[in-house]
Scaffold this motif. Structure first.
Motif, PDB file in Angstrom:
ATOM      1  N   LEU A 246       0.835  -1.236  -0.026  1.00 29.43           N
ATOM      2  CA  LEU A 246       0.049  -0.071  -0.035  1.00 29.43           C
ATOM      3  C   LEU A 246       0.918   1.245  -0.169  1.00 29.43           C
ATOM      4  CD1 LEU A 246      -1.219  -2.141   2.513  1.00 29.43           C
ATOM      5  CD2 LEU A 246      -3.265  -0.778   1.666  1.00 29.43           C
ATOM      6  N   CYS A 247       0.438   2.334  -0.688  1.00 32.02           N
ATOM      7  CA  CYS A 247       1.160   3.609  -0.602  1.00 32.02           C
ATOM      8  C   CYS A 247       0.291   4.553  -0.520  1.00 32.02           C
ATOM      9  CB  CYS A 247       1.845   3.635  -2.139  1.00 32.02           C
ATOM     10  SG  CYS A 247       2.777   5.107  -1.958  1.00 32.02           S
ATOM     11  N   ASP A 248       0.804   5.354   0.618  1.00 29.13           N
ATOM     12  CA  ASP A 248      -0.253   6.725   0.601  1.00 29.13           C
ATOM     13  C   ASP A 248       0.358   7.901  -0.041  1.00 29.13           C
ATOM     14  OD1 ASP A 248      -2.286   8.427   1.686  1.00 29.13           O
ATOM     15  OD2 ASP A 248      -1.629   8.120   3.811  1.00 29.13           O
ATOM     16  N   GLU A 249      -0.503   9.042  -0.323  1.00 24.59           N
ATOM     17  CA  GLU A 249      -0.071  10.113  -0.935  1.00 24.59           C
ATOM     18  C   GLU A 249       0.553   9.742  -2.162  1.00 24.59           C
ATOM     19  OE1 GLU A 249      -0.447  13.304   0.469  1.00 24.59           O
ATOM     20  OE2 GLU A 249      -1.576  12.200   1.958  1.00 24.59           O
ATOM     21  N   LEU A 250      -0.010   9.150  -3.108  1.00 24.15           N
ATOM     22  CA  LEU A 250       0.404   8.915  -4.281  1.00 24.15           C
ATOM     23  C   LEU A 250       0.938   9.780  -5.288  1.00 24.15           C
ATOM     24  CD1 LEU A 250       1.329   5.813  -5.357  1.00 24.15           C
ATOM     25  CD2 LEU A 250      -0.860   5.799  -6.578  1.00 24.15           C
ATOM     26  N   HIS A 251       0.347  10.659  -4.881  1.00 22.54           N
ATOM     27  CA  HIS A 251       0.658  12.177  -5.907  1.00 22.54           C
ATOM     28  C   HIS A 251       2.157  12.788  -5.723  1.00 22.54           C
ATOM     29  CE1 HIS A 251      -1.415  13.416  -2.144  1.00 22.54           C
ATOM     30  NE2 HIS A 251      -0.484  14.167  -2.102  1.00 22.54           N
ATOM     31  N   ASP A 252       2.789  12.205  -4.584  1.00 23.18           N
ATOM     32  CA  ASP A 252       4.087  12.565  -4.417  1.00 23.18           C
ATOM     33  C   ASP A 252       5.137  11.670  -4.916  1.00 23.18           C
ATOM     34  OD1 ASP A 252       3.568  14.960  -2.913  1.00 23.18           O
ATOM     35  OD2 ASP A 252       3.571  13.929  -1.071  1.00 23.18           O
ATOM     36  N   VAL A 266       5.339  -7.964  -7.483  1.00 24.46           N
ATOM     37  CA  VAL A 266       5.491  -9.154  -8.325  1.00 24.46           C
ATOM     38  C   VAL A 266       4.139  -9.778  -8.914  1.00 24.46           C
ATOM     39  CG1 VAL A 266       6.166 -11.580  -8.042  1.00 24.46           C
ATOM     40  CG2 VAL A 266       6.990  -9.889  -6.307  1.00 24.46           C
ATOM     41  N   LYS A 267       4.253  -9.829 -10.427  1.00 22.32           N
ATOM     42  CA  LYS A 267       3.310 -10.258 -11.187  1.00 22.32           C
ATOM     43  C   LYS A 267       2.739 -11.444 -10.874  1.00 22.32           C
ATOM     44  CE  LYS A 267       1.821 -10.882 -15.981  1.00 22.32           C
ATOM     45  NZ  LYS A 267       2.167 -10.788 -17.407  1.00 22.32           N
ATOM     46  N   GLY A 268       1.063 -11.424 -10.596  1.00 18.26           N
ATOM     47  CA  GLY A 268       0.336 -12.618 -10.101  1.00 18.26           C
ATOM     48  C   GLY A 268       0.564 -13.116  -8.798  1.00 18.26           C
ATOM     49  N   TYR A 269       1.338 -12.267  -8.115  1.00 20.51           N
ATOM     50  CA  TYR A 269       1.217 -12.482  -6.529  1.00 20.51           C
ATOM     51  C   TYR A 269       0.997 -11.121  -5.709  1.00 20.51           C
ATOM     52  CZ  TYR A 269       3.315 -13.769  -1.996  1.00 20.51           C
ATOM     53  OH  TYR A 269       3.438 -13.904  -0.415  1.00 20.51           O
ATOM     54  N   THR A 270       1.443  -9.986  -6.043  1.00 24.57           N
ATOM     55  CA  THR A 270       1.380  -8.922  -5.205  1.00 24.57           C
ATOM     56  C   THR A 270       0.118  -8.023  -5.441  1.00 24.57           C
ATOM     57  OG1 THR A 270       3.631  -8.716  -5.026  1.00 24.57           O
ATOM     58  CG2 THR A 270       2.378  -6.747  -4.396  1.00 24.57           C
ATOM     59  N   TYR A 271      -0.635  -7.609  -4.636  1.00 22.52           N
ATOM     60  CA  TYR A 271      -1.747  -6.580  -4.728  1.00 22.52           C
ATOM     61  C   TYR A 271      -1.192  -5.390  -4.564  1.00 22.52           C
ATOM     62  CZ  TYR A 271      -5.195 -10.476  -5.015  1.00 22.52           C
ATOM     63  OH  TYR A 271      -6.050 -11.461  -5.445  1.00 22.52           O
ATOM     64  N   PHE A 272      -1.657  -4.421  -5.249  1.00 23.40           N
ATOM     65  CA  PHE A 272      -1.131  -3.051  -4.843  1.00 23.40           C
ATOM     66  C   PHE A 272      -2.288  -1.952  -4.726  1.00 23.40           C
ATOM     67  CE2 PHE A 272       0.013   1.347  -6.213  1.00 23.40           C
ATOM     68  CZ  PHE A 272       0.977   1.655  -5.418  1.00 23.40           C
ATOM     69  N   ILE A 273      -2.309  -1.125  -3.637  1.00 25.56           N
ATOM     70  CA  ILE A 273      -3.255  -0.124  -3.448  1.00 25.56           C
ATOM     71  C   ILE A 273      -2.520   1.082  -3.053  1.00 25.56           C
ATOM     72  CG2 ILE A 273      -5.295   0.587  -2.378  1.00 25.56           C
ATOM     73  CD1 ILE A 273      -4.108  -2.907  -1.854  1.00 25.56           C
ATOM     74  N   GLY A 274      -2.600   2.033  -4.190  1.00 24.48           N
ATOM     75  CA  GLY A 274      -2.060   3.265  -3.818  1.00 24.48           C
ATOM     76  C   GLY A 274      -2.969   4.564  -3.784  1.00 24.48           C
ATOM     77  N   ALA A 275      -2.991   5.353  -2.905  1.00 27.90           N
ATOM     78  CA  ALA A 275      -4.235   6.614  -2.719  1.00 27.90           C
ATOM     79  C   ALA A 275      -3.330   7.991  -2.996  1.00 27.90           C
ATOM     80  CB  ALA A 275      -4.808   6.282  -1.739  1.00 27.90           C
ATOM     81  N   GLY A 276      -3.953   8.684  -3.827  1.00 26.36           N
ATOM     82  CA  GLY A 276      -3.285  10.130  -3.856  1.00 26.36           C
ATOM     83  C   GLY A 276      -4.311  10.933  -4.454  1.00 26.36           C
TER      84      GLY A 276
END
Length: 821
Positions: A246-252, A266-276
């Motif tokens: 997870l990544c906060d303040e994705l606009h930076d 990692v393709k097929g394994y990792t979920y990513f959630i970023g907010a900005g």
């Protein structure tokens, strides 16, 4: 997450404490998309929404150790940690999550990969020895044939160097192959001067001495890890994998951190959630860009899903809708709060802008609101001059946050130091300010220190014994080193011209040969001096005198002596003319003239007249352009000085009186260091913060947006400024609409008033809706509670009842501990 796909119709397994998520938040909480980019509005609970997603993953059985959260600042990291507990995740569970800044994560990853610790130097000032070494290496290699960005490791030079280096590392521009390129091509490729590029290259070679990292400064870990992974992606196998990132303040996000994320996902394994919020990109100089959220994630990860967060939980519907109108995007609020937006105007026939600021502050406290909940945000530091003076005159206590008081800015401290030297009253300057004055005078006077000099001891001497500032001036500024070189050459030229009138040409040429040899010896003795103007003068002497000696030796037997003498005379006069230019541009020479002028000025000379003459003699505009790399910063310095002089004119004080007023202003600031004071800062420092009342002054067409500024970033700055407000926003602009900032009109303040009022009523009803009731049951009671219909929250380890569910069957547990909501 554990291989069990979720569908939009699923009920969240994690139910937060004390609030009801919006449909938008619930959609993000239950999303099964691999890559999620959340496009949020200001105040739309980005961090809380990420905490909900983490809570859902934990509730579905994902171990905390498989979750990695990344932020850009320690402050954002700490906020996320607090928010996790606030939404209801047990502190013991939250502590097992991997939460770090990009820099912290990278430093640990590099340590694990290299299996050794590398010294981390947090503060730029502690990198000064390496900076000085890089400058010296460039100087030794290239001599004086180029103008350097700086000639010594002064505080300002140091900060500017590392700011420039940060920009190049954040954008990965230093990864470019520059071998074989010419000076202009290197400058164009990196966007910096060639000397700056050389210095950065030498600095990096020092940092990576022998192919092994010697130390890391700010942002170096993120840059090093991104470069390492780019060069060899297989290095990723040596890092722990995360199931969710997870990544906060994705606009930076910048290029280096984006590359890092690409390797970590990692393709097929990792979920990513970023907010900005793409409209809060205000750090483009550090590589931030809205293109990452708009298109780069989609390009790098096809199938990237975009989710909105529309509703603000910071301010009410009136401001949310005005901010949305300004940015032409949907925006609303779910708070039952009327954020008042008030407009005040100033003009030739009305109170000044600063007076209107004072009026707004008085109205705020008159209504019973605390002063420390009210913040004035200015676009530029020079806007604070009139405001600070007005606050002091009105007796209103204030403090600046990250922005220094205008009397404490470098350029103003320099002028204060000059006045103190001229009046011989530096003792009147508070000891706490003397060190800063020392720094400013050495910066603007371009006083150079050798590597063996104890500058810290000199600075402390100035603090403890005010007369030491005058000693510094006498010993460094008045030494007139470049003028000494010029005068020595002038004497040689005078002797040459005088001898040519009465002596044979051959005899004069022989004497000239000896004089030139003496000049070269004289120049060699000064070669190690750090003074920049002196170095330029010495370089001219060495180059021209060496050429003249060679020409004499080659031509003595083949050119007529009279012709050769005339040639030598012309070359000597040319050298003298070059040295005249060096001396004319020598700041120390200018300063000596300024001090002489100040000491001779009549005691009743108006302070503004004296300050204008001082700045003209120093050629302060050219000086600012040389000292500050970025044109905008140089412009701010010039405007700041102009505002300072205008303040002196408005007060109608002479130089001595003005000096006394400055001392009194320092005492005023010292006496107002208590809690209940108004706050003042730049808009640039406000992102991520919020204030009860925000006052935005000087909303003029040429000021906000700033003339010459990037239009999109100016818009984002204004958006950040207005969305910091919680309860009230005051916009202060010229009475004449033609002079107002176009940004105010774009807010369309009268358009959505009825809709905002309706939203207020809606929010009041929503706020009164019941939330779940929580309780604990132990031992045999656990099964009883389940059979009675209680729901189990595995994340917080509590039972809960849904809204509308009767609490009567559970009264024994609820009454025992009191209701938990």
């Amino acid at each position: 997450m554990n291989g069990h796909p979720m569908t939009p119709s699923e009920t969240p397994r994690f139910v937060p404490r004390n609030f009801l998520p919006t449909d938008e938040q619930a959609a993000i909480q239950l999303s099964r998309d691999r890559i999620v980019v959340i496009r949020a509005n200001a105040g739309a609970a980005k961090t809380t929404t990420l905490a909900l997603r983490i809570g859902e993953a934990l509730a579905r059985g994902l171990p905390p150790e498989d979750i990695q959260a990344l932020t850009f600042t320690p402050e954002a990291r700490d906020v996320l940690k607090r928010r996790l507990v606030e939404v209801g995740i047990q502190a013991a569970v939250a502590s097992r999550l991997r939460i770090a800044t990009f820099e912290e994560f990278s430093a640990q990853a590099l340590e694990d990969l290299d299996r050794r610790q590398v010294t981390h130097i947090e503060h730029v000032k502690d990198l000064k020895p390496y900076f000085h070494e890089a400058l010296q290496q460039v100087s030794d290699t290239y001599g004086d044939r180029i103008d350097y960005l700086v000639t010594d490791a002064s505080t300002r030079a140091l900060s500017q160097f590392f700011l420039t280096q940060l920009e190049l590392k954040a954008t990965l521009a230093l990864q470019a192959d520059l071998e074989g390129l010419g000076e202009d091509e290197v400058s164009e490729a990196l966007g910096v001067s060639y000397p700056t590029a050389l210095t950065i290259k030498e600095y990096e070679q020092i940092r990576l001495r022998g192919g092994e990292v010697l130390f890391r400064g700010p942002f170096d870990a993120t840059y090093d890890l991104a470069c390492m992974l780019d060069a060899d992606p297989s290095v990723r196998d040596g890092l722990p994998r995360a199931r969710i990132i997870l990544c906060d303040e994705l606009h930076d996000l910048n290029e280096a951190s984006f590359h890092l994320l690409q390797h970590l996902i990692v393709k097929g394994y990792t979920y990513f959630i970023g907010a900005g919020d793409i409209d809060q990109v205000i750090h483009s100089r550090h590589g931030a860009s809205d293109e990452f959220m708009r298109s780069r994630f989609v390009a790098a990860f096809p199938g990237t899903a975009s989710y909105p967060l529309t509703y603000s939980f910071r301010h009410g519907p009136h401001l949310a809708r005005a901010a949305g109108a300004f940015k032409d995007k949907p925006a609303d609020s779910l708070l039952p709060l009327h954020t008042e937006i008030r407009e005040l105007h100033y003009g030739p026939d009305e109170a000044s802008c600063a007076a209107q600021v004072v009026a707004a502050l008085k109205q705020w406290t008159k209504s019973g609101k605390p002063a420390d909940d009210c913040t004035i945000l200015v676009r530029e530091p020079y806007h604070a001059i009139d405001i600070e003076n007005a606050l002091m005159q009105a007796g209103l206590p204030y403090r600046t946050l990250e922005m220094p008081r205008y009397l404490d800015r470098d350029e103003i401290l320099f002028l204060r130091g000059m006045i103190a030297i001229a009046l011989d009253d530096f003792a009147a300057t508070a000891p706490a300010k003397r060190g800063a004055v020392f720094d400013a005078v050495t910066l603007f006077a371009e006083v150079s220190f050798g590597p063996d000099e104890d500058v810290a001891r000199m600075r402390q001497a100035v603090i403890e014994e005010p007369v030491a500032l005058t000693w510094l001036f006498s010993g460094r500024v008045e030494e007139a080193a470049s003028k000494d070189v010029r005068d020595k050459v002038a004497r040689v030229v005078d002797d040459l011209l005088l001898a040519a009138r009465s002596q044979p040409a051959g005899q004069v040429l022989g004497a000239l040969r000896q004089h030139l040899a003496g000049l070269l010896d004289f120049a060699a003795a000064l070669a190690d001096r750090p003074d920049s103007a002196l170095r330029r003068a010495v370089a001219e002497v060495v180059e021209d005198a060496t050429t003249m000696v060679g020409y004499l030796e080659r031509s003595a037997l083949v050119i007529d002596e009279q012709v050769l003498l005339a040639t030598m005379r012309n070359r000597a006069l040319t050298l003298l003319a070059k040295l005249d230019q060096v001396v004319a541009g020598d700041v120390k020479q200018r300063m000596a003239g300024v001090i002489a002028y100040l000491r001779q000025a009549a005691a009743d000379t108006p302070a503004d007249v004296v300050l204008r003459q001082m700045c003209a003699m120093m050629d302060i505009e050219a000086l600012a352009s040389r000292l500050y790399v970025h044109p905008h910063e140089a412009r701010v310095v010039r405007r700041s000085i102009a505002g300072f002089i205008q303040a002196a004119q408005d007060m109608g004080l002479n130089l001595r009186q003005f000096s006394d007023w400055i001392a009194a202003a320092d005492r005023y600031a010292e006496g107002k260091r208590h809690r209940h004071v108004f706050q003042l800062d730049r808009v640039h420092h406000a992102k991520g913060k919020e204030f009860g009342h925000v006052v935005l002054p000087f909303l003029e067409a040429a000021e906000f947006p700033a003339s010459g500024g990037d239009r999109r970033e100016e818009e984002n700055l204004f958006y950040v400024a207005i969305t910091r407000a919680i309860g009230a926003l005051t916009l202060i602009s010229p009475r004449d609409p033609a002079l107002r900032s176009p940004f105010v009109k774009r807010m369309q303040l009268d358009r959505d008033k009825q809709q905002a009022e309706a939203a207020l009523k809606r929010n009041a009803q929503r706020g009164s809706a019941p939330l779940r009731t929580e309780f604990r049951a132990n031992g045999d009671d656990w099964d009883v509670a389940r059979k009675l219909g209680a729901h189990w929250d595995g994340t917080r380890k509590v039972f809960y009842l849904l809204p509308g569910q009767s609490p009567e069957p559970f009264a024994r547990w609820i009454d025992a501990a009191g209701p938990r909501r």
